[in-house]
Design a protein around this motif. Structure first.
Motif, PDB file in Angstrom:
ATOM      1  N   MET A   1      32.299 -10.317  15.083  1.00 35.28           N
ATOM      2  CA  MET A   1      31.057  -9.820  14.491  1.00 35.28           C
ATOM      3  C   MET A   1      31.330  -8.819  13.376  1.00 35.28           C
ATOM      4  O   MET A   1      30.617  -8.774  12.376  1.00 35.28           O
ATOM      5  N   GLU A   2      32.389  -8.048  13.569  1.00 35.54           N
ATOM      6  CA  GLU A   2      32.706  -7.030  12.560  1.00 35.54           C
ATOM      7  C   GLU A   2      33.042  -7.652  11.205  1.00 35.54           C
ATOM      8  O   GLU A   2      32.879  -6.993  10.173  1.00 35.54           O
ATOM      9  N   GLN A   3      33.482  -8.916  11.235  1.00 37.79           N
ATOM     10  CA  GLN A   3      33.798  -9.573   9.959  1.00 37.79           C
ATOM     11  C   GLN A   3      32.551  -9.740   9.082  1.00 37.79           C
ATOM     12  O   GLN A   3      32.658  -9.829   7.862  1.00 37.79           O
ATOM     13  N   ASN A   4      31.387  -9.818   9.719  1.00 37.22           N
ATOM     14  CA  ASN A   4      30.140  -9.990   8.954  1.00 37.22           C
ATOM     15  C   ASN A   4      29.288  -8.726   8.949  1.00 37.22           C
ATOM     16  O   ASN A   4      28.149  -8.754   8.497  1.00 37.22           O
ATOM     17  N   LEU A   5      29.824  -7.665   9.482  1.00 35.16           N
ATOM     18  CA  LEU A   5      28.992  -6.490   9.713  1.00 35.16           C
ATOM     19  C   LEU A   5      28.943  -5.589   8.476  1.00 35.16           C
ATOM     20  O   LEU A   5      29.984  -5.215   7.934  1.00 35.16           O
ATOM     21  N   ASN A   6      27.742  -5.296   8.057  1.00 31.60           N
ATOM     22  CA  ASN A   6      27.563  -4.386   6.927  1.00 31.60           C
ATOM     23  C   ASN A   6      27.305  -2.983   7.480  1.00 31.60           C
ATOM     24  O   ASN A   6      26.230  -2.708   8.005  1.00 31.60           O
ATOM     25  N   PRO A   7      28.290  -2.080   7.373  1.00 31.98           N
ATOM     26  CA  PRO A   7      28.150  -0.763   8.009  1.00 31.98           C
ATOM     27  C   PRO A   7      27.111   0.123   7.334  1.00 31.98           C
ATOM     28  O   PRO A   7      26.751   1.171   7.876  1.00 31.98           O
ATOM     29  N   ASN A   8      26.625  -0.314   6.162  1.00 32.06           N
ATOM     30  CA  ASN A   8      25.600   0.491   5.484  1.00 32.06           C
ATOM     31  C   ASN A   8      24.187   0.171   5.970  1.00 32.06           C
ATOM     32  O   ASN A   8      23.223   0.779   5.520  1.00 32.06           O
ATOM     33  N   GLU A   9      24.085  -0.797   6.853  1.00 34.49           N
ATOM     34  CA  GLU A   9      22.771  -1.138   7.416  1.00 34.49           C
ATOM     35  C   GLU A   9      22.780  -0.823   8.913  1.00 34.49           C
ATOM     36  O   GLU A   9      23.845  -0.799   9.534  1.00 34.49           O
ATOM     37  N   PRO A  10      21.626  -0.615   9.495  1.00 34.65           N
ATOM     38  CA  PRO A  10      21.606  -0.402  10.951  1.00 34.65           C
ATOM     39  C   PRO A  10      22.029  -1.690  11.665  1.00 34.65           C
ATOM     40  O   PRO A  10      21.533  -2.778  11.341  1.00 34.65           O
ATOM     41  N   ASN A  11      22.960  -1.561  12.603  1.00 34.03           N
ATOM     42  CA  ASN A  11      23.430  -2.706  13.375  1.00 34.03           C
ATOM     43  C   ASN A  11      23.194  -2.453  14.856  1.00 34.03           C
ATOM     44  O   ASN A  11      23.569  -1.406  15.378  1.00 34.03           O
ATOM     45  N   ILE A  12      22.586  -3.424  15.478  1.00 36.14           N
ATOM     46  CA  ILE A  12      22.276  -3.289  16.900  1.00 36.14           C
ATOM     47  C   ILE A  12      22.951  -4.418  17.659  1.00 36.14           C
ATOM     48  O   ILE A  12      22.851  -5.577  17.260  1.00 36.14           O
ATOM     49  N   LEU A  13      23.657  -4.061  18.722  1.00 35.53           N
ATOM     50  CA  LEU A  13      24.208  -5.101  19.577  1.00 35.53           C
ATOM     51  C   LEU A  13      23.272  -5.278  20.771  1.00 35.53           C
ATOM     52  O   LEU A  13      22.859  -4.293  21.399  1.00 35.53           O
ATOM     53  N   VAL A  14      22.944  -6.543  21.051  1.00 30.26           N
ATOM     54  CA  VAL A  14      22.162  -6.847  22.252  1.00 30.26           C
ATOM     55  C   VAL A  14      23.105  -7.556  23.217  1.00 30.26           C
ATOM     56  O   VAL A  14      23.628  -8.625  22.893  1.00 30.26           O
ATOM     57  N   GLY A  15      23.368  -6.951  24.346  1.00 22.23           N
ATOM     58  CA  GLY A  15      24.349  -7.515  25.263  1.00 22.23           C
ATOM     59  C   GLY A  15      23.914  -7.447  26.711  1.00 22.23           C
ATOM     60  O   GLY A  15      22.961  -6.744  27.070  1.00 22.23           O
ATOM     61  N   HIS A  16      24.629  -8.204  27.544  1.00 23.50           N
ATOM     62  CA  HIS A  16      24.339  -8.207  28.976  1.00 23.50           C
ATOM     63  C   HIS A  16      25.677  -8.026  29.669  1.00 23.50           C
ATOM     64  O   HIS A  16      26.432  -8.988  29.841  1.00 23.50           O
ATOM     65  N   ALA A  17      26.014  -6.796  30.020  1.00 26.29           N
ATOM     66  CA  ALA A  17      27.354  -6.518  30.531  1.00 26.29           C
ATOM     67  C   ALA A  17      27.346  -5.268  31.389  1.00 26.29           C
ATOM     68  O   ALA A  17      26.407  -4.475  31.355  1.00 26.29           O
ATOM     69  N   PHE A  18      28.405  -5.117  32.145  1.00 29.13           N
ATOM     70  CA  PHE A  18      28.592  -3.959  33.010  1.00 29.13           C
ATOM     71  C   PHE A  18      29.444  -2.967  32.228  1.00 29.13           C
ATOM     72  O   PHE A  18      30.667  -3.037  32.232  1.00 29.13           O
TER      73      PHE A  18
END
Lengths: 381, 381
Positions: free
Chosen positions: B157-174
């Motif tokens: 995901m980091e390969q496409n991630l623009n750090p100048n925009e808000p990024n939210i991860l939606v996950g289902h994990a412990f």
């Protein structure tokens, strides 16, 4: 306006213990090629998209993939209903979103009898529903049979029906005049599962699913699409086609059929074991077809299915046909239930018919011992 | 940009044999009111929409109805992922159509790590996936644990991630730092199910599902929504909320919580039977809540659950707490497996602890007879 009429895909079907999903994928990819070539204004799927209410996940993925290709990639409207094998509720999930993209899926029969309109043609969708559901839905206590249910539903539809436009009913029912076969799960006892073809008189064309042969009913304006592929040996000699209908503005239409080619056919083979295992014979055969083999040999055979499967890997069913047995004897065998025969006599009859060998005194004595032992044990329980 | 973070709806959940579907409908209708009032730019559901891979049909209908109201009627984008309780493949069906209406549902993790963009905010969706699936998907043989899997996926995901925009991860994990509780099905043995919170450093906010308490993790930028309602008595004291996040363009945010009111609460009640059955006590109680009752009475009681249910119809679980028992004796009782005691001695100990009455010689003799009879029968088997 041109549409393709198909149905009874039965995705996730098991035939003699083998999942047909890859065979179905093979055929549906051909189907997509036909759709791309024909560029119809709609694809109509008349029920039994799945073979069961909770299909295996690869069948779910296959249906998603195929419908996506037709509806989203090829941008062709899809009209589909649930059949008796589908779960109406599970299939309904998401229908409201699909409509945005002209994918009209009716899983559960609800109180909305307005047709789907595509290029001037009205599609009236009647998913499979039990009479009890229709009785409840319409609050009509007179609905007891499938005939009553279809009549009542069509009655509601006629209230919105414009007879000056072409009207098509899409249904999943056992319409009288049709023939049944093994792979259609028995719906109701007696005649209550049947629906009279007269009911469909208000429609220009009735696109049916349920019976697996495209020839199941002979009627000018009512047609079964037939199933995607052969799903039992009782269908071995059936044609499998998809119908292409060109509907005129006055409701008259021309109908054409196109055939898909299965990866492996399902067919019956009959002969003596030696003959079937002879290269001269099997080299001319498509040996990897799904086969029901009927052996004509007399006498006992050692591991016939093992030997056959070395040549024909997909023998799904093996039967023996004992030609030398006196027909009278066979008839006797069929009617043994009515006679009072001892277990030993029954076994002797069975042995003679199955092996055509002599049931010697020695064998009789051995068998008598076994039968007596079992009977004694039974009595003690 | 404002979004609501919820998750762990577990539609179709059975709690102590009772379907929660109507309770869930009641809460979700309130949820819709909150959504209508807040008018967020998106609703995020962080997994476990259903409680099991094949949910009952009324749960399927409920989810369809609720999502339709939010996404189609209120016209609010929905972002949802599959949790470990959902069937990734079954949930995925139709996703391609939903996207047209800004309903972004990721059931199965596929090789597409581009985020969903809503009003300048990037949502990176990571549905629950077994490490084996991720290993295969990414062709990365080093993936063995959930930690490895999440790290590898976030790496992509980091390969496409623009750090100048808000990024939210939606996950289902412990995620480590969280606490577990009864109603979360055990995922993996040992620590392999855990994921370190450090991994989520690239994200402005991580919207998690899986643990049922909104307080399961204390972290500035990582939050569990908490479940829709209490699903076990171990959750009786948990808060149940939905989170409302206002995300600024620089990735900073404010978070607010709102509370839904369940039709019936799930709580624990402790006391002596007589006291609980006293109108002076129960008239001040919400007697129709889902209850776990712990009785403090000594001695034997006749049909306590029957008596309790006449007043409290939804007693789901009954326990006894024997206060008068010497703690040393209790410890002995816990360690009986290690000692070799006769069946009669074990019963005597049990009897004393359960009833606080004398185990008289007469009782001992009666019990000895029963024990001997059973042992003799066992030996004859």
């Amino acid at each position: 306006m041109k549409f393709i009429h198909t149905g009874d895909w039965h995705l996730g079907k098991l035939v003699h213990g083998i999942y047909m999903t890859e065979d179905q994928r093979y055929l549906l990819n051909q189907f997509i090629e036909v759709v791309a070539e024909e560029q119809p204004d709609a694809v109509v799927i008349a029920g039994d998209l799945y073979d069961r209410s909770v299909p295996p996940t690869d069948a779910v993925e296959l249906l998603d993939e195929i419908l996506f290709k037709i509806n989203v990639e090829l941008n062709i409207p899809v009209v589909a209903i649930a059949g008796n094998h589908d779960s109406a509720e599970r299939l309904s999930f998401g229908s409201s979103w699909y409509r945005h993209n002209h994918f009209y899926l009716t899983g559960k029969l609800i109180y909305d009898f307005r047709p789907v309109q595509i290029k001037g043609v009205n599609f009236h969708l009647v998913p499979y529903a039990e009479p009890g559901h229709v009785r409840h839905l319409l609050d009509d206590s007179s609905v007891h049979s499938h005939q009553d249910a279809m009549k009542a539903v069509i009655g509601k539809m006629e209230q919105n029906l414009n007879p000056n436009e072409p009207n098509i009913l899409v249904g999943h029912a056992f319409v009288l005049g049709g023939e049944t076969c093994e792979s259609e799960r028995t719906l109701s006892v007696g005649g209550s599962g049947c629906v009279s073809s007269d009911l469909f008189a208000p429609f220009s064309y009735t696109a049916l699913g349920h019976l697996h042969s495209p020839d199941a009913i002979r009627h000018d304006k009512i047609k079964y699409s037939g199933s995607l592929m052969k799903y039992s040996f009782s269908e071995a000699k059936q044609r499998k086609t998809i119908s292409i209908i060109e509907m005129n503005e006055n409701g008259s239409f021309e109908i054409r059929e196109r055939t898909l080619t299965p990866r492996q056919d399902m067919r019956e083979l009959e002969g003596h074991l030696e003959e079937l295992l002879d290269p001269k014979f099997y080299e001319k055969q498509k040996t990897d077809d799904y086969l029901k083999v009927t052996l004509l040999d007399d006498g006992s055979l050692i591991d016939p299915i093992g030997k056959l499967r070395k040549i024909y890997p997909h023998v799904l069913h093996l039967e023996r046909k004992i030609e030398s047995v006196d027909q009278k004897q066979l008839r006797n065998f069929s009617s043994i239930k009515e006679e009072k025969k001892s277990e030993l006599d029954l076994f002797e009859q069975f042995y003679r018919e199955m092996t055509t060998a002599e049931f010697t005194d020695e064998k009789r004595e051995l068998m008598a011992g076994i039968v007596n032992k079992v009977l004694k044990e039974e009595a003690q329980k």
